[in-house]
Design a protein around this motif. Sequence first.
Motif, PDB file in Angstrom:
ATOM      1  N   LEU A 274       0.922  -1.035   0.037  1.00  0.00           N
ATOM      2  CA  LEU A 274       0.012   0.039  -0.021  1.00  0.00           C
ATOM      3  C   LEU A 274       0.811   1.343  -0.167  1.00  0.00           C
TER       4      LEU A 274
ATOM      5  N   THR B  38       2.220   1.741  -3.480  1.00  0.00           N
ATOM      6  CA  THR B  38       1.104   2.313  -4.357  1.00  0.00           C
ATOM      7  C   THR B  38       1.000   3.656  -4.040  1.00  0.00           C
TER       8      THR B  38
ATOM      9  N   SER C 264      -4.300   2.148  -8.525  1.00  0.00           N
ATOM     10  CA  SER C 264      -4.247   1.260  -7.460  1.00  0.00           C
ATOM     11  C   SER C 264      -5.253   0.033  -8.067  1.00  0.00           C
TER      12      SER C 264
ATOM     13  N   LEU D 295      -2.474  -3.277  -8.057  1.00  0.00           N
ATOM     14  CA  LEU D 295      -2.701  -4.425  -6.892  1.00  0.00           C
ATOM     15  C   LEU D 295      -3.025  -5.288  -7.308  1.00  0.00           C
TER      16      LEU D 295
END
Length: 222
Positions: free
Chosen positions: A62, A65, A164, A168
Amino acid sequence: MWAVFTAVIQRDVRLAFRRRADVLTTVFFFIMVVSLFPLGVGPERELLRTLAPGVLWVAALLASTVSLGRLFALDHADGTLEQMLLSPEPLSVIVAAKVLAHWLVSGLPLVALAPLLALQFDLTGEAIAVLTASLLLGTPVLSLVGAIGAALTLGLRGGGVLVSLLVLPLSIPVLIFGSGAVGAHTSGLGASAHLYLLAGLLAGSLVLTPWAAAAALRISVD
């Protein structure tokens, strides 16, 4: 070509340290996410040891990102990206240099902080070493794959959310092998297979993603 590669790295690292707030945002985000889990889960050691690899890896994913949005955005805003596209040097080399600079600023600090933060989860020294090795192999892959998403969403509204959504799902194998390495070591199976798979993903990403990101940049700018 090597002179251009090193010059781009030096430029991007220098610019990043002039905007320390952006760098610190990524670092503090990682620290806060990892530190909140022991407080929320409780002091049970076995549970913390089980959760540690997944928590640290998800937090690193995270945090990586979050920092992807500025990989090409600032160069696009001030016109530097157009000059890079017109450069006689291969755009893939410039992209690779920018990704390496991004990892040095955003990924390497996470790898350096991980052993200290892992102490909150009561991991053994060997488990912390495996975790650090997995992050050292896996976080560059996150930056390389993220470069494609950052290039494809360049100049779009809500680009951070789109990055994202693109990155992801592609990062799931890295997450699985990275967190699985510590679990395999803890269970006595050995972490070498997971680390080799991460090394293979890194090698494949080094070969393929700079060219893919360069093509995406040309599409986004055109």
